[in-house]
Design an enzyme around this catalytic site. Structure first.
Site, mmCIF file in Angstrom:
data_model
loop_
_atom_site.group_PDB
_atom_site.id
_atom_site.type_symbol
_atom_site.label_atom_id
_atom_site.label_comp_id
_atom_site.label_asym_id
_atom_site.label_seq_id
_atom_site.Cartn_x
_atom_site.Cartn_y
_atom_site.Cartn_z
ATOM 1 N N GLY A 51 0.910 -1.183 0.126
ATOM 2 C CA GLY A 51 -0.177 -0.140 0.329
ATOM 3 C C GLY A 51 1.249 1.208 0.264
ATOM 4 N N GLU A 52 0.924 1.475 0.849
ATOM 5 C CA GLU A 52 1.024 3.860 0.814
ATOM 6 C C GLU A 52 2.300 3.424 2.042
ATOM 7 O OE1 GLU A 52 1.961 4.464 -2.263
ATOM 8 O OE2 GLU A 52 3.211 5.506 -0.563
ATOM 9 N N SER A 53 3.456 3.472 2.669
ATOM 10 C CA SER A 53 4.189 2.950 3.837
ATOM 11 C C SER A 53 4.008 3.522 4.965
ATOM 12 C CB SER A 53 5.452 2.624 3.823
ATOM 13 O OG SER A 53 5.826 3.784 2.757
ATOM 14 N N CYS A 83 6.254 -5.289 0.261
ATOM 15 C CA CYS A 83 6.320 -3.826 -0.132
ATOM 16 C C CYS A 83 5.932 -3.186 1.218
ATOM 17 C CB CYS A 83 4.855 -4.132 -1.563
ATOM 18 S SG CYS A 83 5.644 -2.887 -2.764
ATOM 19 N N ILE A 139 4.547 -3.672 -7.868
ATOM 20 C CA ILE A 139 3.743 -2.398 -7.793
ATOM 21 C C ILE A 139 4.775 -0.784 -6.838
ATOM 22 C CG2 ILE A 139 1.781 -1.121 -7.475
ATOM 23 C CD1 ILE A 139 0.447 -3.917 -7.575
ATOM 24 N N HIS A 175 4.253 -8.595 -4.037
ATOM 25 C CA HIS A 175 3.057 -9.229 -4.165
ATOM 26 C C HIS A 175 3.132 -10.538 -4.369
ATOM 27 C CE1 HIS A 175 1.956 -4.946 -3.315
ATOM 28 N NE2 HIS A 175 2.979 -4.564 -3.899
ATOM 29 N N GLU A 177 0.170 -12.454 -3.423
ATOM 30 C CA GLU A 177 -0.685 -12.383 -2.528
ATOM 31 C C GLU A 177 -1.732 -12.333 -3.862
ATOM 32 O OE1 GLU A 177 0.313 -9.759 -1.630
ATOM 33 O OE2 GLU A 177 -0.099 -8.105 -1.608
HETATM 34 N N1 GLN Z 1 5.961 2.451 -3.357
HETATM 35 C C1 GLN Z 1 4.447 2.746 -2.138
HETATM 36 C C2 GLN Z 1 5.446 2.764 -0.746
HETATM 37 O O1 GLN Z 1 6.732 3.506 -0.462
HETATM 38 C C3 GLN Z 1 4.864 0.293 -1.387
HETATM 39 C C4 GLN Z 1 3.673 0.067 -3.127
HETATM 40 C C5 GLN Z 1 3.741 -1.095 -3.198
HETATM 41 O O2 GLN Z 1 3.325 -1.357 -1.328
HETATM 42 N N2 GLN Z 1 3.429 -1.330 -3.681
HETATM 43 O O3 GLN Z 1 5.077 3.064 0.821
#
Ligand code: GLN
Length: 194
Positions: A51-53, A83, A139, A175, A177
């Site tokens: 997701g977005e860290s 990720c 991704i 990923h 999953e």
């Molecule tokens: N670019 C996202 C981040 O820096 C990570 C991307 C992802 O989890 N697919 O958190």
């Protein structure tokens, strides 16, 4: 460690936690979404999804969730970061530098494949856990820049480490999953009985 029959926790603040739940359903492993720190007592291990860290970190600060996950991991409970989840676990984060749980002795660079290869599906090798190459979905993926002496590289793709393990911690920059391949989730579940 005796985890009894507790389900596997999936951090469900943001990101693709539902896809991890779907994968665990496929392999008939009970799971529970974790939205609050208090719920960590009810799970045997924890998946930190992609997701977005940065978004997840903001939530960590407000809820005491970051400290709770640290205690959970330091007590030896298995944690699997995929990720963004791998970024959260790392000791050092760059591009740009940001806070993290600093549990896993790796340095990691966010969004490191650049815009040209924002997302891609590749094949990578995990010789210790899979006899065939695995499909790996990247991704806006990070790159693991270096690993500490206590970290085992379990998987590589294009020569780069993409799956690493340090005791009870497992992290993938891709990923698992999002594929049909159950190998890595099964491997993680195997750690619950360690
Ligand atoms: N670019 C996202 C981040 O820096 C990570 C991307 C992802 O989890 N697919 O958190």
């Amino acid at each position: 460690m005796n985890n009894g029959h507790k389900p596997v926790g999936i951090l469900a603040i943001q990101g693709d936690y539902a896809m991890h739940a779907k994968m665990l359903d496929r392999i008939a492993a009970p799971w529970k979404l974790v939205k609050h720190a208090s719920e960590l007592g009810e799970v045997s291990g924890l998946i930190l999804p992609g997701g977005e860290s940065t978004t997840m970190l903001k939530f960590f600060a407000g809820e005491g969730m970051g400290e709770a996950i640290k205690r959970f991991a330091e007590a030896g409970q298995p944690v699997f970061g995929t990720c963004a989840g791998a970024i959260l676990l790392a000791r050092e984060v760059s591009n740009p530098p940001q806070e993290s749980l600093r549990l896993l002795d790796i340095a990691i660079e966010r969004n490191a494949y650049g815009r040209q290869v924002d997302s891609s599906v590749r094949k990578g090798e995990c010789p210790e856990i899979a006899s065939q190459p695995l499909e790996m979905v990247f991704i806006r993926a990070p790159i693991i820049l270096c690993v500490g002496p206590g970290v085992r590289v379990l998987g590589r793709c294009d020569g780069l480490p993409v799956l690493v393990e340090q005791g009870n911690l497992l992290a993938a920059t891709f990923h698992p999953e999002l594929t049909q391949d159950e190998t890595l989730h099964r491997y993680f579940l195997g750690k619950l009985g360690d």
